[in-house]
Design a protein around this motif. Structure first.
Motif, PDB file in Angstrom:
ATOM      1  N   VAL A  68      53.565  -1.092  -5.444  1.00 16.15           N
ATOM      2  CA  VAL A  68      52.590  -1.573  -4.810  1.00 16.15           C
ATOM      3  C   VAL A  68      52.934  -0.693  -3.626  1.00 16.15           C
ATOM      4  CG1 VAL A  68      50.112  -2.309  -3.619  1.00 16.15           C
ATOM      5  CG2 VAL A  68      51.712  -3.632  -5.737  1.00 16.15           C
ATOM      6  N   GLU A  77      50.087  -1.366  -8.951  1.00 14.01           N
ATOM      7  CA  GLU A  77      48.560  -0.733  -8.666  1.00 14.01           C
ATOM      8  C   GLU A  77      47.507  -1.176 -10.382  1.00 14.01           C
ATOM      9  OE1 GLU A  77      48.273   2.336  -5.941  1.00 14.01           O
ATOM     10  OE2 GLU A  77      50.556   2.164  -5.503  1.00 14.01           O
ATOM     11  N   GLU A  88      48.229   0.647  -0.093  1.00 14.08           N
ATOM     12  CA  GLU A  88      47.312  -0.052  -0.732  1.00 14.08           C
ATOM     13  C   GLU A  88      47.832  -1.873  -0.757  1.00 14.08           C
ATOM     14  OE1 GLU A  88      44.861  -1.727  -4.340  1.00 14.08           O
ATOM     15  OE2 GLU A  88      45.444  -0.271  -3.170  1.00 14.08           O
TER      16      GLU A  88
END
Length: 205
Positions: free
Chosen positions: A108, A187, A112
């Motif tokens: 990730v 994600e 984020e």
């Protein structure tokens, strides 16, 4: 056949959520360092008990954590290990005490992760965790009493991620160089991440 799964990822990557699903789907033990330390906090090791460090608010040293994890894994018929190893010496110790079938890395982007962690809110009355963007409460009354925990402020989150990168990057490199690491796009939605994880574990069975 029982699976021995290691799941790696930064704070906020979704390890806890996905580990719980792995444990349920594949009927294995969900082993986290925190739970293992709390469950065995009075276990005697040659370096002292975990409680002797935890009660002082100190970090439990590697040799003690290692012994606690070894005890937890030895009792498990298949496991998903979450929150360990945190550094290269722990990874090398893990290599000596067990064989892993799958090493998953939830990949990730840092921005984020910051978004996920700084958006978390706690309901002080129930202990429930919400997220301002992904999981807001349905009730206005609940929304009004939500608070941000101190460790979820942007400054604290970025520092946690820096420490994570510094310590755990070598762990990721260790498994990648051996060809054991499977990168999962963290994600995606939790359900899409889960589909990738389930497929990966089934393929390794």
């Amino acid at each position: 056949m029982s699976q021995n799964v290691l799941i790696l990822g930064a704070p906020g990557a979704g390890k806890g959520t996905q580990s719980a699903r792995i444990a349920e789907e594949f009927d294995v033990e969900h082993v986290t360092t925190g739970d293992a330390l709390r469950a065995n906090k009075h276990m005697e090791t040659e370096h002292g008990t975990p409680a002797s460090f935890m009660d002082e608010g100190e970090l439990v040293p590697d040799p003690v954590v290692n012994e606690i994890v070894r005890a937890a894994l030895s009792e498990a018929d298949g496991f998903v290990l979450d929150g360990y190893p945190r550094n290269l010496s722990q990874a090398e110790y893990l290599d000596d005490i067990t064989d892993l079938d799958v090493v998953l890395y939830l990949d990730v982007d840092e921005d984020e992760l910051v978004n996920r962690l700084t958006g978390r809110r706690l309901d002080p009355e129930t202990g429930d965790i919400y997220h301002v963007e992904y999981n807001p409460p349905e009730s206005e009354e609940v929304e009004e009493r939500l608070v941000q925990r101190e460790d979820d402020t942007e400054e604290t989150v970025r520092e946690r991620l820096r420490v994570y990168r510094e310590n755990t990057r070598p762990v990721i490199d260790h498994y990648e160089e051996r060809g054991d690491l499977v990168r999962i796009d963290g994600e995606q939605t939790p359900d899409e991440v889960w589909e990738d994880i389930r497929e990966t574990i089934e393929n390794e069975a």
